[in-house]
Motif scaffolding. Structure first.
Motif, PDB file in Angstrom:
ATOM      1  N   CYS A  86     -83.927 -24.884  36.794  1.00 22.89           N
ATOM      2  CA  CYS A  86     -82.759 -24.667  37.662  1.00 22.89           C
ATOM      3  C   CYS A  86     -81.637 -23.921  36.926  1.00 22.89           C
ATOM      4  O   CYS A  86     -81.140 -24.402  35.915  1.00 22.89           O
ATOM      5  N   CYS A  89     -78.351 -26.032  36.602  1.00 26.53           N
ATOM      6  CA  CYS A  89     -78.404 -27.098  35.587  1.00 26.53           C
ATOM      7  C   CYS A  89     -78.446 -26.511  34.174  1.00 26.53           C
ATOM      8  O   CYS A  89     -77.785 -27.012  33.269  1.00 26.53           O
ATOM      9  N   ALA A  97     -83.781 -28.681  33.689  1.00 26.17           N
ATOM     10  CA  ALA A  97     -84.190 -29.321  34.943  1.00 26.17           C
ATOM     11  C   ALA A  97     -85.210 -28.458  35.677  1.00 26.17           C
ATOM     12  O   ALA A  97     -84.987 -27.271  35.915  1.00 26.17           O
ATOM     13  N   CYS A 110     -84.249 -28.321  42.938  1.00 21.57           N
ATOM     14  CA  CYS A 110     -84.085 -28.812  41.567  1.00 21.57           C
ATOM     15  C   CYS A 110     -84.303 -30.322  41.548  1.00 21.57           C
ATOM     16  O   CYS A 110     -83.762 -31.039  42.386  1.00 21.57           O
ATOM     17  N   CYS A 113     -80.340 -31.783  40.174  1.00 22.98           N
ATOM     18  CA  CYS A 113     -79.156 -31.653  41.028  1.00 22.98           C
ATOM     19  C   CYS A 113     -79.512 -31.574  42.504  1.00 22.98           C
ATOM     20  O   CYS A 113     -78.634 -31.603  43.356  1.00 22.98           O
TER      21      CYS A 113
HETATM   22 ZN   LIG Z   1     -80.314 -28.254  39.100  1.00 22.28          ZN
END
Ligand SMILES: [Zn+2]
Length: 126
Positions: A86, A89, A97, A110, A113
Motif C-alpha cells: 500500500c 502505508c 502493508a 490494503c 488501512c
Molecule cells: Zn494501507
C-alpha cells in the motif's frame, strides 16, 4: 553501555569463580563468591536487556531499509516480485502493508488501512 568486552570479562570471571568454588569451604570466601556471583547476575541481566533493545532497533532499521529498496510502479509498491504494498502505508506510516484483492467485489484493499490505492493498476493474474 555494555559491550562485548564486558561480556568477555563477565565470562572469564565466571570461569575463575567456578574454579575457586570447587576448592573452598571457608565461610568468608563463600560469602565473597556469592556477592560476586550476584554482581555478575546483575550485569548479565543488564546485557540481556540491552541485547533485546538492540534487536528491536535492528528490526526497525531492517524494516525501514526494506521500504527504501521497494519499487513504485503502477500505483503500488513492489519488493521484486513480492507485493503489492500500500502506497499510503509505505509513504505515510513506513509500514510494509500488503494490498489484497477483495474476493467479493474484486477491489484492491490494503490489509492495514483498509484503503484502496488510488489509480493502482490491478496486477496480472488478479
Ligand atoms: Zn494501507
Amino acid at each position: 553501555v555494555a559491550d562485548l568486552g564486558t561480556v568477555g570479562a563477565a565470562l572469564s570471571s565466571l570461569k575463575s569463580l567456578f574454579a575457586i568454588a570447587k576448592t573452598v569451604s571457608v565461610g568468608e570466601i563463600r560469602t565473597e563468591l556469592q556477592a560476586q556471583i550476584l554482581d555478575l547476575q546483575e550485569r548479565l541481566l543488564a546485557l540481556q536487556e540491552e541485547i533485546g533493545s538492540l534487536k528491536d532497533d535492528n528490526r526497525a532499521l531492517e524494516e525501514r531499509l526494506s521500504l527504501r529498496e521497494m519499487e513504485y510502479r503502477d500505483g503500488m509498491y513492489w519488493d521484486g516480485d513480492d507485493g503489492p504494498f500500500c502506497p499510503a502505508c509505505v509513504d505515510g506510516s513506513s509500514i510494509r502493508a500488503r494490498v489484497a484483492k477483495n474476493s467479493a467485489n474484486g477491489f484492491l484493499v490494503c490489509e492495514v488501512c483498509k484503503g484502496s490505492p488510488v489509480g493502482a493498476t490491478r496486477p496480472k493474474d488478479w
